[in-house]
Design an enzyme around this catalytic site. Structure first.
Site, PDB file in Angstrom:
ATOM      1  N   GLY A   1       2.861   9.921  -3.820  1.00 13.35           N
ATOM      2  CA  GLY A   1       2.085  10.026  -2.339  1.00 13.35           C
ATOM      3  C   GLY A   1       3.147   9.646  -1.481  1.00 13.35           C
ATOM      4  O   GLY A   1       2.904   8.832  -0.036  1.00 13.35           O
TER       5      GLY A   1
ATOM      6  N   GLY B   1       1.684  10.291   2.764  1.00 14.26           N
ATOM      7  CA  GLY B   1       0.792   8.930   3.275  1.00 14.26           C
ATOM      8  C   GLY B   1       1.892   8.224   4.173  1.00 14.26           C
ATOM      9  O   GLY B   1       2.652   8.031   4.371  1.00 14.26           O
ATOM     10  N   GLN B   2       0.487   7.799   4.780  1.00 13.69           N
ATOM     11  CA  GLN B   2       1.008   6.321   5.708  1.00 13.69           C
ATOM     12  C   GLN B   2       2.506   5.261   5.186  1.00 13.69           C
ATOM     13  O   GLN B   2       3.420   5.411   6.128  1.00 13.69           O
ATOM     14  CB  GLN B   2      -0.101   5.956   5.832  1.00 13.69           C
ATOM     15  CG  GLN B   2       0.122   5.178   7.131  1.00 13.69           C
ATOM     16  CD  GLN B   2      -1.277   3.933   7.350  1.00 13.69           C
ATOM     17  OE1 GLN B   2      -1.828   3.500   7.381  1.00 13.69           O
ATOM     18  NE2 GLN B   2      -0.700   2.987   8.767  1.00 13.69           N
TER      19      GLN B   2
ATOM     20  N   ASP C   1       3.998  14.302  -3.490  1.00 14.36           N
ATOM     21  CA  ASP C   1       2.456  14.151  -3.512  1.00 14.36           C
ATOM     22  C   ASP C   1       2.136  15.877  -4.356  1.00 14.36           C
ATOM     23  O   ASP C   1       2.272  16.348  -4.402  1.00 14.36           O
ATOM     24  CB  ASP C   1       2.358  13.966  -2.254  1.00 14.36           C
ATOM     25  CG  ASP C   1       0.830  13.405  -1.497  1.00 14.36           C
ATOM     26  OD1 ASP C   1      -0.053  13.721  -1.548  1.00 14.36           O
ATOM     27  OD2 ASP C   1       1.260  12.009  -1.187  1.00 14.36           O
ATOM     28  N   ILE C   2       0.635  15.572  -3.424  1.00  9.75           N
ATOM     29  CA  ILE C   2      -0.331  16.218  -4.121  1.00  9.75           C
ATOM     30  C   ILE C   2      -0.342  17.613  -3.014  1.00  9.75           C
ATOM     31  O   ILE C   2      -0.417  19.183  -2.831  1.00  9.75           O
ATOM     32  CB  ILE C   2      -1.428  16.013  -4.464  1.00  9.75           C
ATOM     33  CG1 ILE C   2      -2.488  17.190  -5.092  1.00  9.75           C
ATOM     34  CG2 ILE C   2      -2.948  15.808  -3.111  1.00  9.75           C
ATOM     35  CD1 ILE C   2      -3.478  17.029  -5.868  1.00  9.75           C
TER      36      ILE C   2
ATOM     37  N   ASP D   1      -0.244  16.264  -8.571  1.00 10.95           N
ATOM     38  CA  ASP D   1      -0.859  16.000  -8.642  1.00 10.95           C
ATOM     39  C   ASP D   1      -0.632  14.575 -10.109  1.00 10.95           C
ATOM     40  O   ASP D   1      -0.524  15.035 -11.362  1.00 10.95           O
ATOM     41  CB  ASP D   1      -2.229  16.608  -9.324  1.00 10.95           C
ATOM     42  CG  ASP D   1      -3.527  15.703 -10.211  1.00 10.95           C
ATOM     43  OD1 ASP D   1      -3.432  14.737 -10.166  1.00 10.95           O
ATOM     44  OD2 ASP D   1      -4.992  16.930 -10.090  1.00 10.95           O
TER      45      ASP D   1
ATOM     46  N   TYR E   1     -13.307   0.487  -3.865  1.00 11.48           N
ATOM     47  CA  TYR E   1     -11.813   0.503  -3.465  1.00 11.48           C
ATOM     48  C   TYR E   1     -11.571  -0.796  -3.976  1.00 11.48           C
ATOM     49  O   TYR E   1     -10.159  -1.988  -4.906  1.00 11.48           O
ATOM     50  CB  TYR E   1     -11.728   0.954  -2.369  1.00 11.48           C
ATOM     51  CG  TYR E   1      -9.685   0.316  -1.607  1.00 11.48           C
ATOM     52  CD1 TYR E   1      -8.884   1.246  -2.396  1.00 11.48           C
ATOM     53  CD2 TYR E   1      -9.390  -0.531  -0.499  1.00 11.48           C
ATOM     54  CE1 TYR E   1      -7.842   0.991  -1.585  1.00 11.48           C
ATOM     55  CE2 TYR E   1      -8.217  -0.704  -0.549  1.00 11.48           C
ATOM     56  CZ  TYR E   1      -7.088   0.127  -0.855  1.00 11.48           C
ATOM     57  OH  TYR E   1      -5.768   0.460  -0.037  1.00 11.48           O
TER      58      TYR E   1
ATOM     59  N   LYS F   1      -8.668  -2.144  -6.963  1.00 14.75           N
ATOM     60  CA  LYS F   1      -7.369  -2.801  -6.858  1.00 14.75           C
ATOM     61  C   LYS F   1      -7.237  -4.108  -7.309  1.00 14.75           C
ATOM     62  O   LYS F   1      -6.339  -4.143  -8.786  1.00 14.75           O
ATOM     63  CB  LYS F   1      -7.220  -2.832  -5.625  1.00 14.75           C
ATOM     64  CG  LYS F   1      -7.276  -1.935  -3.949  1.00 14.75           C
ATOM     65  CD  LYS F   1      -5.349  -0.780  -5.083  1.00 14.75           C
ATOM     66  CE  LYS F   1      -5.023   0.325  -4.144  1.00 14.75           C
ATOM     67  NZ  LYS F   1      -4.326   0.601  -4.446  1.00 14.75           N
TER      68      LYS F   1
END
Ligand code: AKB
Length: 315
Positions: free
Chosen positions: A8, A11-12, A34-35, A52, A142, A146
């Site tokens: 990932g 991402g951020q 990452d994808i 993926d 979400y 989690k």
């Protein structure tokens, strides 16, 4: 060789975490994946692999071939996007975690970081100074993913001695990579719009108080926890981790100290209900006591840095 992978990395969090890990441990030993392609500096400063994360065979191949021992698993669908794609969010968020935990159970990897979130809490959770152990009835897909993830982490630690570590991130504020699909994203968007247009229409209402954190604090805290002696990590579900709490009105006020004409309007959408189900402030005594967590940035210092950095980026 004790290699690390950030899954990932586009991402951020991943984009900044990858660079900091490379900074500390060497470019060649920190793999980014990452994808989709990551930021230029992530792609150029060390190895990058397209992945993926739900592809079990490919994940195992990458990890074994590159002798990877530490996994930072950041691939996830955030709260807003997950409400629009519940099945896909559940699939991505859970499958990626279970595949990674299984690799640790089979001793292919040594250590796993997996982020949880304040989204594990729900409308019945005490809102102020929310304790580590409390009522947890998340009302979003979400949040449910989690919370289930936290249970799995603790289960794999207790049952198979998997060294998995986790923190419950609050909303994260950064200027490098924009957030995507979250409920706390307003607190990033507002800075770009303040600079570009001098105004912002907020999708949360003025007084919606949420726990937030400036990205440098989050990155430092995450790596500190991962580098701590395992005996210090007493909580193997996920640690509360707190920074600053503010609402959109207070953030607008902080921005106005730098851009006096900045205006904000409020048009709450479906994310308002999500935000209202989350705490306003978090008690993170356990993280502070067990492995020495301490945040550095407050609202004023974060606002100052965000505005300066985004101005530079946009010019
Ligand atoms: C979101 O808004 O979904 C995330 C989070 C709080 O986990 N930033």
């Amino acid at each position: 060789m004790n290699n690390t992978i950030v899954i990932g990395a586009s991402g951020q969090i991943g984009s900044e975490l990858t660079l900091e890990l490379r900074n500390r441990f060497g470019n060649d030993s920190v793999f980014a994946s990452d994808i989709k392609d990551a930021a230029h500096d992530v792609m150029e400063s060390g190895p990058f692999i397209k992945l993926d994360v739900t592809d079990s065979a490919k994940l195992t191949e990458i990890i074994t071939k590159n002798k990877i021992k530490n996994v930072y698993l950041l691939a996830a669908m955030l709260s807003g996007s997950a409400e629009k794609n519940p099945g896909k969010a559940w699939d991505l968020n859970m499958k990626s975690l279970l595949l990674t935990l299984d690799l640790a159970k089979e001793k292919v990897i040594d250590k796993v970081f997996w982020p949880s979130s304040i989204a594990v809490f729900g409308p019945t959770t005490p809102k102020k100074n929310t304790p580590q152990l409390t009522i947890m009835e998340p009302s979003t897909v979400y949040g449910i993913s989690k919370q289930a993830g936290e249970r799995w982490c603790e289960y794999y630690f207790n049952k198979y001695s998997v060294d998995v570590r986790s923190v419950r991130y609050p909303g994260l504020i950064s200027y490098k990579t924009e957030a995507g699909g979250g409920t706390t994203d307003y607190a990033v968007e507002i800075f770009y719009e303040a600079i570009k247009a001098g105004k912002y229409e907020c999708f949360l209402s003025e007084n919606t108080l949420l726990p937030m954190m400036f990205m440098p604090d989050a990155i430092r805290g995450t790596i500190d926890m991962m580098e701590s002696d395992p005996a210090k990590i007493k909580i193997r579900s996920s640690y509360n981790m707190s920074g600053i709490s503010f609402n959109p009105g207070e953030l607008a006020q902080a921005i106005r100290k730098h851009i006096p004409d900045f205006t904000i309007t409020y048009k709450p959408d479906f994310r308002q209900q999500i935000a209202e189900s989350w705490p306003g402030s978090i008690n993170d005594d356990d993280a502070r006591l067990d492995w020495g967590w301490k945040h550095e940035y407050d609202l004023a210092s974060m606002t100052d840095i965000m505005l300066g950095a985004i101005r530079k980026k946009l010019s």
